[in-house]
Design a protein around this motif. Structure first.
Motif, PDB file in Angstrom:
ATOM      1  N   VAL A   6       0.864  -1.172   0.000  1.00 30.23           N
ATOM      2  CA  VAL A   6       0.000   0.000   0.000  1.00 30.23           C
ATOM      3  C   VAL A   6       0.900   1.221   0.000  1.00 30.23           C
ATOM      4  O   VAL A   6       1.842   1.304   0.792  1.00 30.23           O
ATOM      5  CB  VAL A   6      -0.919   0.014   1.242  1.00 30.23           C
ATOM      6  CG1 VAL A   6      -1.797   1.249   1.240  1.00 30.23           C
ATOM      7  CG2 VAL A   6      -1.734  -1.255   1.319  1.00 30.23           C
ATOM      8  N   ASN A   7       0.606   2.183  -0.889  1.00 28.51           N
ATOM      9  CA  ASN A   7       1.458   3.353  -1.051  1.00 28.51           C
ATOM     10  C   ASN A   7       0.595   4.594  -1.141  1.00 28.51           C
ATOM     11  O   ASN A   7      -0.478   4.575  -1.722  1.00 28.51           O
ATOM     12  CB  ASN A   7       2.307   3.204  -2.324  1.00 28.51           C
ATOM     13  CG  ASN A   7       3.135   4.427  -2.605  1.00 28.51           C
ATOM     14  OD1 ASN A   7       2.636   5.410  -3.121  1.00 28.51           O
ATOM     15  ND2 ASN A   7       4.399   4.359  -2.276  1.00 28.51           N
ATOM     16  N   LYS A   8       1.076   5.689  -0.588  1.00 27.93           N
ATOM     17  CA  LYS A   8       0.411   6.985  -0.691  1.00 27.93           C
ATOM     18  C   LYS A   8       1.487   8.047  -0.848  1.00 27.93           C
ATOM     19  O   LYS A   8       2.507   8.011  -0.167  1.00 27.93           O
ATOM     20  CB  LYS A   8      -0.426   7.246   0.571  1.00 27.93           C
ATOM     21  CG  LYS A   8      -1.090   8.580   0.630  1.00 27.93           C
ATOM     22  CD  LYS A   8      -2.266   8.671  -0.305  1.00 27.93           C
ATOM     23  CE  LYS A   8      -2.959  10.016  -0.087  1.00 27.93           C
ATOM     24  NZ  LYS A   8      -3.837  10.356  -1.142  1.00 27.93           N
ATOM     25  N   GLN A   9       1.293   8.975  -1.772  1.00 30.48           N
ATOM     26  CA  GLN A   9       2.279  10.034  -1.998  1.00 30.48           C
ATOM     27  C   GLN A   9       1.789  11.347  -1.408  1.00 30.48           C
ATOM     28  O   GLN A   9       0.616  11.689  -1.517  1.00 30.48           O
ATOM     29  CB  GLN A   9       2.535  10.211  -3.489  1.00 30.48           C
ATOM     30  CG  GLN A   9       3.190   9.009  -4.118  1.00 30.48           C
ATOM     31  CD  GLN A   9       3.517   9.230  -5.576  1.00 30.48           C
ATOM     32  OE1 GLN A   9       3.323  10.299  -6.121  1.00 30.48           O
ATOM     33  NE2 GLN A   9       4.029   8.202  -6.210  1.00 30.48           N
ATOM     34  N   TYR A  10       2.720  12.067  -0.780  1.00 26.86           N
ATOM     35  CA  TYR A  10       2.431  13.361  -0.173  1.00 26.86           C
ATOM     36  C   TYR A  10       3.488  14.359  -0.625  1.00 26.86           C
ATOM     37  O   TYR A  10       4.668  14.013  -0.727  1.00 26.86           O
ATOM     38  CB  TYR A  10       2.490  13.282   1.358  1.00 26.86           C
ATOM     39  CG  TYR A  10       1.551  12.281   1.966  1.00 26.86           C
ATOM     40  CD1 TYR A  10       0.234  12.621   2.242  1.00 26.86           C
ATOM     41  CD2 TYR A  10       1.989  11.000   2.279  1.00 26.86           C
ATOM     42  CE1 TYR A  10      -0.631  11.706   2.821  1.00 26.86           C
ATOM     43  CE2 TYR A  10       1.132  10.079   2.850  1.00 26.86           C
ATOM     44  CZ  TYR A  10      -0.175  10.435   3.118  1.00 26.86           C
ATOM     45  OH  TYR A  10      -1.022   9.520   3.677  1.00 26.86           O
ATOM     46  N   TRP A  11       3.079  15.590  -0.870  1.00 19.92           N
ATOM     47  CA  TRP A  11       4.033  16.663  -1.111  1.00 19.92           C
ATOM     48  C   TRP A  11       4.246  17.385   0.201  1.00 19.92           C
ATOM     49  O   TRP A  11       3.295  17.769   0.876  1.00 19.92           O
ATOM     50  CB  TRP A  11       3.508  17.621  -2.184  1.00 19.92           C
ATOM     51  CG  TRP A  11       3.471  16.982  -3.528  1.00 19.92           C
ATOM     52  CD1 TRP A  11       2.378  16.515  -4.184  1.00 19.92           C
ATOM     53  CD2 TRP A  11       4.585  16.706  -4.369  1.00 19.92           C
ATOM     54  NE1 TRP A  11       2.740  15.961  -5.379  1.00 19.92           N
ATOM     55  CE2 TRP A  11       4.097  16.073  -5.532  1.00 19.92           C
ATOM     56  CE3 TRP A  11       5.958  16.919  -4.268  1.00 19.92           C
ATOM     57  CZ2 TRP A  11       4.915  15.661  -6.568  1.00 19.92           C
ATOM     58  CZ3 TRP A  11       6.773  16.522  -5.301  1.00 19.92           C
ATOM     59  CH2 TRP A  11       6.263  15.897  -6.437  1.00 19.92           C
ATOM     60  N   GLY A  14       4.689  23.462  -0.581  1.00 21.35           N
ATOM     61  CA  GLY A  14       3.748  24.024  -1.545  1.00 21.35           C
ATOM     62  C   GLY A  14       4.265  24.043  -2.970  1.00 21.35           C
ATOM     63  O   GLY A  14       3.486  24.116  -3.924  1.00 21.35           O
ATOM     64  N   ASN A  15       5.565  23.982  -3.162  1.00 21.31           N
ATOM     65  CA  ASN A  15       6.158  24.034  -4.502  1.00 21.31           C
ATOM     66  C   ASN A  15       6.329  22.657  -5.131  1.00 21.31           C
ATOM     67  O   ASN A  15       6.883  22.551  -6.213  1.00 21.31           O
ATOM     68  CB  ASN A  15       7.525  24.722  -4.450  1.00 21.31           C
ATOM     69  CG  ASN A  15       7.420  26.146  -3.977  1.00 21.31           C
ATOM     70  OD1 ASN A  15       6.420  26.815  -4.205  1.00 21.31           O
ATOM     71  ND2 ASN A  15       8.443  26.611  -3.287  1.00 21.31           N
ATOM     72  N   GLU A  16       5.897  21.619  -4.449  1.00 19.63           N
ATOM     73  CA  GLU A  16       6.018  20.234  -4.912  1.00 19.63           C
ATOM     74  C   GLU A  16       7.464  19.852  -5.249  1.00 19.63           C
ATOM     75  O   GLU A  16       7.754  19.274  -6.286  1.00 19.63           O
ATOM     76  CB  GLU A  16       5.088  19.962  -6.099  1.00 19.63           C
ATOM     77  CG  GLU A  16       3.633  20.088  -5.741  1.00 19.63           C
ATOM     78  CD  GLU A  16       2.703  19.667  -6.855  1.00 19.63           C
ATOM     79  OE1 GLU A  16       3.175  19.403  -7.977  1.00 19.63           O
ATOM     80  OE2 GLU A  16       1.497  19.613  -6.597  1.00 19.63           O
ATOM     81  N   PRO A  42      10.564   6.747   1.709  1.00 17.57           N
ATOM     82  CA  PRO A  42      11.491   7.599   0.962  1.00 17.57           C
ATOM     83  C   PRO A  42      11.042   9.067   0.921  1.00 17.57           C
ATOM     84  O   PRO A  42       9.846   9.359   0.866  1.00 17.57           O
ATOM     85  CB  PRO A  42      11.446   7.000  -0.444  1.00 17.57           C
ATOM     86  CG  PRO A  42      10.075   6.426  -0.553  1.00 17.57           C
ATOM     87  CD  PRO A  42       9.694   5.990   0.836  1.00 17.57           C
ATOM     88  N   VAL A  43      12.016   9.952   0.969  1.00 12.19           N
ATOM     89  CA  VAL A  43      11.784  11.377   0.750  1.00 12.19           C
ATOM     90  C   VAL A  43      12.614  11.759  -0.464  1.00 12.19           C
ATOM     91  O   VAL A  43      13.820  11.534  -0.495  1.00 12.19           O
ATOM     92  CB  VAL A  43      12.201  12.225   1.969  1.00 12.19           C
ATOM     93  CG1 VAL A  43      12.056  13.701   1.670  1.00 12.19           C
ATOM     94  CG2 VAL A  43      11.382  11.837   3.192  1.00 12.19           C
ATOM     95  N   GLN A  44      11.945  12.317  -1.480  1.00 13.08           N
ATOM     96  CA  GLN A  44      12.610  12.641  -2.740  1.00 13.08           C
ATOM     97  C   GLN A  44      12.630  14.144  -2.961  1.00 13.08           C
ATOM     98  O   GLN A  44      11.623  14.829  -2.770  1.00 13.08           O
ATOM     99  CB  GLN A  44      11.876  11.971  -3.901  1.00 13.08           C
ATOM    100  CG  GLN A  44      12.503  12.224  -5.233  1.00 13.08           C
ATOM    101  CD  GLN A  44      11.747  11.532  -6.365  1.00 13.08           C
ATOM    102  OE1 GLN A  44      10.771  10.824  -6.133  1.00 13.08           O
ATOM    103  NE2 GLN A  44      12.203  11.747  -7.570  1.00 13.08           N
ATOM    104  N   MET A  45      13.814  14.641  -3.374  1.00 15.84           N
ATOM    105  CA  MET A  45      13.967  16.033  -3.774  1.00 15.84           C
ATOM    106  C   MET A  45      14.715  16.046  -5.093  1.00 15.84           C
ATOM    107  O   MET A  45      15.932  15.834  -5.126  1.00 15.84           O
ATOM    108  CB  MET A  45      14.747  16.832  -2.736  1.00 15.84           C
ATOM    109  CG  MET A  45      14.828  18.315  -3.092  1.00 15.84           C
ATOM    110  SD  MET A  45      15.907  19.254  -2.013  1.00 15.84           S
ATOM    111  CE  MET A  45      17.431  19.147  -2.921  1.00 15.84           C
ATOM    112  N   GLY A  46      13.996  16.240  -6.168  1.00 14.32           N
ATOM    113  CA  GLY A  46      14.605  16.235  -7.492  1.00 14.32           C
ATOM    114  C   GLY A  46      15.221  14.897  -7.817  1.00 14.32           C
ATOM    115  O   GLY A  46      14.554  13.869  -7.815  1.00 14.32           O
TER     116      GLY A  46
END
Length: 125
Positions: A6-11, A14-16, A42-46
């Motif tokens: 089960v997966n859910k994505q969150y930003w 505000g700039n995604e 995981p936390v992704q930035m670019g």
């Protein structure tokens, strides 16, 4: 083997720019009593991703791990561990070579893996 995730994505902003996508994974062996549950966060930035992984199985073993990944257009580089506590112990033993550390290192299994050009190399010590 039966697996469910089960997966859910969150930003996170505000700039995604910062994406957090936790995944809960459950795995059950059909012919045996084994099961494993894991949480991958995981936390992704670019092009950069930092991940914390925790897992628990029917043998009552808890593992905590971490991974860092850089993803370019044509390649990926990642480094991490599935067993963070053992990896820290190994690093301490390598940095402090007294006899006590050597005994601690001898009791624990150490392993490393490398992926080169699509080939998996397993390095056991």
């Amino acid at each position: 083997m039966l697996e469910l995730s089960v997966n859910k994505q969150y930003w996170l902003d505000g700039n995604e720019r910062f994406k957090f996508s936790p995944t809960l994974i459950a795995s059950k062996e059909l012919m045996y009593n084994g099961f494993t549950a894991a949480l991958v966060a995981p936390v992704q930035m670019g092009k950069y991703t930092a991940t914390v992984v925790s897992s628990y199985n029917d043998l009552k073993l808890f593992n905590l791990g971490a991974q860092f990944m850089y993803k370019a257009n044509n390649s990926e580089f990642f480094i991490g561990t599935e067993q963070l506590f053992q990896s820290v112990s190994l690093a301490r033993s390598a940095a402090n070579p007294p006899e006590k550390s050597k005994l601690l290192l001898a009791r624990e299994a150490t392993q490393a893996s490398a992926f080169i050009s699509g080939r998996h190399l397993n390095l056991d010590t």
